[in-house]
Design an enzyme around this catalytic site. Structure first.
Site, PDB file in Angstrom:
ATOM      1  N   ASN A   1      -4.051  -5.418   0.351  1.00 13.93           N
ATOM      2  CA  ASN A   1      -4.707  -4.164   0.744  1.00 13.93           C
ATOM      3  C   ASN A   1      -6.234  -4.213   0.618  1.00 13.93           C
ATOM      4  O   ASN A   1      -6.904  -3.279   1.062  1.00 13.93           O
ATOM      5  CB  ASN A   1      -4.141  -2.964  -0.035  1.00 13.93           C
ATOM      6  CG  ASN A   1      -2.657  -2.798   0.202  1.00 13.93           C
ATOM      7  OD1 ASN A   1      -2.237  -2.705   1.352  1.00 13.93           O
ATOM      8  ND2 ASN A   1      -1.850  -2.811  -0.848  1.00 13.93           N
TER       9      ASN A   1
ATOM     10  N   TYR B   1     -12.207   3.459  -4.140  1.00 12.93           N
ATOM     11  CA  TYR B   1     -12.718   2.090  -3.976  1.00 12.93           C
ATOM     12  C   TYR B   1     -14.099   2.010  -3.317  1.00 12.93           C
ATOM     13  O   TYR B   1     -14.642   0.909  -3.193  1.00 12.93           O
ATOM     14  CB  TYR B   1     -11.699   1.254  -3.176  1.00 12.93           C
ATOM     15  CG  TYR B   1     -10.356   1.145  -3.873  1.00 12.93           C
ATOM     16  CD1 TYR B   1     -10.235   0.439  -5.073  1.00 12.93           C
ATOM     17  CD2 TYR B   1      -9.221   1.764  -3.361  1.00 12.93           C
ATOM     18  CE1 TYR B   1      -9.027   0.343  -5.729  1.00 12.93           C
ATOM     19  CE2 TYR B   1      -7.997   1.673  -4.010  1.00 12.93           C
ATOM     20  CZ  TYR B   1      -7.897   0.964  -5.194  1.00 12.93           C
ATOM     21  OH  TYR B   1      -6.698   0.875  -5.839  1.00 12.93           O
TER      22      TYR B   1
ATOM     23  N   ASN C   1      -9.306 -10.659  -7.738  1.00 10.06           N
ATOM     24  CA  ASN C   1      -8.829  -9.279  -7.719  1.00 10.06           C
ATOM     25  C   ASN C   1      -7.482  -9.351  -7.022  1.00 10.06           C
ATOM     26  O   ASN C   1      -7.423  -9.405  -5.782  1.00 10.06           O
ATOM     27  CB  ASN C   1      -9.786  -8.352  -6.965  1.00 10.06           C
ATOM     28  CG  ASN C   1      -9.302  -6.900  -6.993  1.00 10.06           C
ATOM     29  OD1 ASN C   1      -8.177  -6.625  -7.409  1.00 10.06           O
ATOM     30  ND2 ASN C   1     -10.145  -5.986  -6.547  1.00 10.06           N
TER      31      ASN C   1
END
Ligand code: DQA
Length: 147
Positions: free
Chosen positions: A5, A17, A68
Site C-alpha cells: 500500500n 500518511y 517500512n
C-alpha cells in the site's frame, strides 16, 4: 524497501500518511545518499515474497536495509527470518506513530531485528533512518560482511 500500500502514498489516508508521494521519498533519500556518496536501491512491493527476495539480494550486495514493511510489520515472521540472515544495520521506518494507533499496530516482528526504529516522523523518518544507517556503517559499530 517499502511494503504493501505504500505505492499509494500521497493518495492513501493523507490525514495519517501526509500528501507526499513515494517518488518524493525516494528523491529525498537519493539526496542524502548523494551527500554521503553512497548508492541506494529503492523498492516497493505489495507482495511479501518480493520483499524477502530483496532482503536476500541485500545479503549479497547491500550494506544496510531501511524497511517500512507496512502491515507486514505486524504479521510477517517470514520477513523477520529473512532480516535475521542479513548482517548489516537494519532500520525500521513507519511514517505514522503506530503506538498512537490501533493495538494491532503496536507489535512489530521487524523490531526484534531492527537496530533502530523510527515512527511518527512522517516521511522525514526515511532520511533520518538513512543518516543513522550511514553513521553506523561509518563508525564501524556494526560489523558488515557483504556476500
Ligand atoms: C505504516 C504503519 C503500518 O501499521 C501500516 O500498515 C502501513 C504503514 C507506517 O508507515 O506508518 O501500511 O508502516
Amino acid at each position: 524497501m517499502n511494503g504493501p500500500n505504500l505505492n499509494l502514498l500521497g493518495k492513501r489516508q493523507p490525514e495519517i500518511y501526509g500528501d507526499q508521494m513515494l517518488a518524493d521519498v525516494e528523491a529525498d533519500c537519493r539526496s542524502v545518499a548523494l551527500e554521503f556518496g553512497v548508492d541506494i536501491r529503492f523498492h516497493q512491493s505489495n507482495r511479501e515474497y518480493e520483499l524477502i527476495d530483496w532482503i536476500h539480494e541485500a545479503r549479497e550486495s547491500g550494506a544496510a536495509i531501511l524497511i517500512n514493511a507496512g502491515a507486514f510489520t505486524h504479521t510477517s515472521i517470514a520477513i523477520l527470518d529473512a532480516l535475521n540472515t542479513f548482517d548489516g544495520p537494519v532500520m525500521e521506518v513507519h511514517i505514522s506513530n503506530v503506538y498512537k494507533r490501533e493495538a494491532f499496530r503496536h507489535h512489530s516482528y521487524i523490531s526484534q531485528r531492527a537496530d533502530g526504529v523510527i515512527a511518527g516522523m512522517g516521511v522525514q523518518g526515511y532520511q533520518l533512518a538513512l543518516r543513522r544507517a550511514i553513521a553506523l556503517l561509518q563508525d564501524g559499530s556494526i560489523d558488515v560482511r557483504v556476500g
